[in-house]
Design a protein around this motif. Structure first.
Motif, PDB file in Angstrom:
ATOM      1  N   ALA A 208       9.389   1.148   1.330  1.00 32.75           N
ATOM      2  CA  ALA A 208       8.338   0.176   1.019  1.00 32.75           C
ATOM      3  C   ALA A 208       8.606  -0.512  -0.308  1.00 32.75           C
ATOM      4  O   ALA A 208       8.457  -1.743  -0.423  1.00 32.75           O
ATOM      5  N   GLU A 209       9.014   0.244  -1.317  1.00 27.06           N
ATOM      6  CA  GLU A 209       9.318  -0.338  -2.626  1.00 27.06           C
ATOM      7  C   GLU A 209      10.469  -1.332  -2.522  1.00 27.06           C
ATOM      8  O   GLU A 209      10.416  -2.429  -3.105  1.00 27.06           O
ATOM      9  N   GLU A 210      11.498  -0.959  -1.780  1.00 29.16           N
ATOM     10  CA  GLU A 210      12.678  -1.819  -1.643  1.00 29.16           C
ATOM     11  C   GLU A 210      12.349  -3.099  -0.886  1.00 29.16           C
ATOM     12  O   GLU A 210      12.769  -4.198  -1.266  1.00 29.16           O
ATOM     13  N   ILE A 211      11.596  -2.960   0.189  1.00 26.17           N
ATOM     14  CA  ILE A 211      11.230  -4.123   1.001  1.00 26.17           C
ATOM     15  C   ILE A 211      10.302  -5.045   0.223  1.00 26.17           C
ATOM     16  O   ILE A 211      10.434  -6.277   0.276  1.00 26.17           O
ATOM     17  N   LEU A 212       9.384  -4.472  -0.518  1.00 27.60           N
ATOM     18  CA  LEU A 212       8.463  -5.277  -1.317  1.00 27.60           C
ATOM     19  C   LEU A 212       9.224  -6.054  -2.394  1.00 27.60           C
ATOM     20  O   LEU A 212       8.952  -7.239  -2.638  1.00 27.60           O
TER      21      LEU A 212
ATOM     22  N   ALA B  30       0.826  -1.203   0.000  1.00 29.71           N
ATOM     23  CA  ALA B  30       0.000   0.000   0.000  1.00 29.71           C
ATOM     24  C   ALA B  30       0.863   1.256   0.000  1.00 29.71           C
ATOM     25  O   ALA B  30       0.577   2.228  -0.716  1.00 29.71           O
ATOM     26  N   LEU B  31       1.934   1.258   0.770  1.00 28.87           N
ATOM     27  CA  LEU B  31       2.790   2.436   0.843  1.00 28.87           C
ATOM     28  C   LEU B  31       3.690   2.557  -0.378  1.00 28.87           C
ATOM     29  O   LEU B  31       4.037   3.668  -0.791  1.00 28.87           O
ATOM     30  N   ALA B  32       4.057   1.440  -0.965  1.00 32.86           N
ATOM     31  CA  ALA B  32       4.843   1.501  -2.203  1.00 32.86           C
ATOM     32  C   ALA B  32       4.045   2.165  -3.321  1.00 32.86           C
ATOM     33  O   ALA B  32       4.607   2.836  -4.188  1.00 32.86           O
ATOM     34  N   ASP B  33       2.729   1.993  -3.291  1.00 34.02           N
ATOM     35  CA  ASP B  33       1.860   2.565  -4.318  1.00 34.02           C
ATOM     36  C   ASP B  33       1.289   3.924  -3.919  1.00 34.02           C
ATOM     37  O   ASP B  33       0.522   4.519  -4.684  1.00 34.02           O
ATOM     38  N   ALA B  34       1.641   4.407  -2.741  1.00 35.80           N
ATOM     39  CA  ALA B  34       1.057   5.652  -2.253  1.00 35.80           C
ATOM     40  C   ALA B  34       1.465   6.844  -3.116  1.00 35.80           C
ATOM     41  O   ALA B  34       2.584   6.898  -3.637  1.00 35.80           O
ATOM     42  N   GLU B  35       0.561   7.780  -3.248  1.00 38.05           N
ATOM     43  CA  GLU B  35       0.867   9.030  -3.942  1.00 38.05           C
ATOM     44  C   GLU B  35       1.629   9.917  -2.958  1.00 38.05           C
ATOM     45  O   GLU B  35       1.167  10.161  -1.855  1.00 38.05           O
TER      46      GLU B  35
END
Length: 270
Positions: free
Chosen positions: A123-127, A93-98
């Motif tokens: 978030a992107e890195e962890i995902l 959810a946070l990787a996709d957050a605006e």
């Protein structure tokens, strides 16, 4: 509000102190640093470490950077309210957050544009590497602490204190003594660490000289001690030498009661 196992402060006395009573005996301490922590054990109750969700802990610690708990806690709660959906992974959810929306959500924490970018990047890195917040949590709890710390420090916006807080509060790792501004000030002022020691130097001294089982308590109790007694500008000893419970083990580096002056220990050493 979130179901957070970490109390905002160490409350002195009673079951509401956030944990269970511990055995602390300054008379049997092997080092000055341990003696200080044992003395803190006579002031504050020990709390239980570990058990927090690692990704949530990471986000909360990023939000707390360069601000107070009073400011960062509402930002954390607002973030959770907006993005924590039981049907979706929080990291996703946070990787996709605006970014602008997230910045607005966490605005009470200060530096919200910078912190929102850090959170989305983390978030992107962890995902990408761990596939989910749960996968990251498993890594923090189960991998070798040195490897976890090293990996955390590779994430943009994660410094030593943030990494150590995740190891302590999420991983429940013994022997981890995070160093924030309070800890950095206190142990140089006491004379336990060199006056010109940086945060990592202070951490190395404390993790070497304080038993592993006492490091977590030492961190949180030192923060409370710094807020109540050993403040940056007006330490208790400045007006009354008997007001501070550490008076007999403190070198008062940078504190000059005769002139009512307080300077950073590194300045006093020049």
């Amino acid at each position: 509000m979130t179901d957070d196992r970490e109390p905002a402060v160490n409350i002195s006395g009673g079951d509401t102190g956030g944990g269970t009573a511990a055995e602390f005996d300054p008379a049997t301490a092997d080092t000055r640093a341990e003696r200080v922590v044992d003395r803190l054990g006579e002031l504050y109750w020990q709390k239980t470490y570990g058990g927090q969700d690692a990704f949530t802990c990471l986000i909360r610690t990023i939000l707390s950077q360069n601000t107070s708990d009073k400011a960062s806690q509402p930002a954390h709660d607002a973030l959770i309210d907006r993005y924590d959906d039981p049907d979706r992974d929080l990291a996703a959810a946070l990787a996709d957050a605006e970014q602008s929306e997230l910045a607005e959500t966490i605005s009470s924490a200060g530096l919200y544009n910078q912190k929102s970018e850090m959170i989305i990047g983390a978030a992107e890195e962890i995902l990408a590497e761990f596939e989910s917040a749960a996968g990251f949590d498993d890594f923090v709890r189960e991998a070798a602490p040195e490897g976890v710390r090293e990996r955390l420090l590779e994430i943009h916006g994660v410094g030593p204190k943030t990494a150590d807080c995740v190891l302590l509060f999420a991983g429940g790792r013994g022997g981890v003594f995070p160093v924030d501004t309070h800890v950095h000030r206190i142990y140089r002022r006491l004379g336990v660490a060199p006056p010109d020691a940086d945060h990592e130097d202070v951490r190395a001294v404390l993790e070497r000289e304080v038993p592993a089982a006492k490091c977590g308590f030492g961190h949180t109790a030192s923060i409370q001690f710094g807020r109540e007694y050993c403040t940056a500008r007006k330490p208790a000893c400045l007006e009354d030498p008997d007001a501070c419970p550490m008076g007999d083990v403190c070198d008062q580096v940078g504190v000059y009661p005769e002139t009512d002056e307080v300077v950073d220990p590194s300045v006093a050493a020049d």
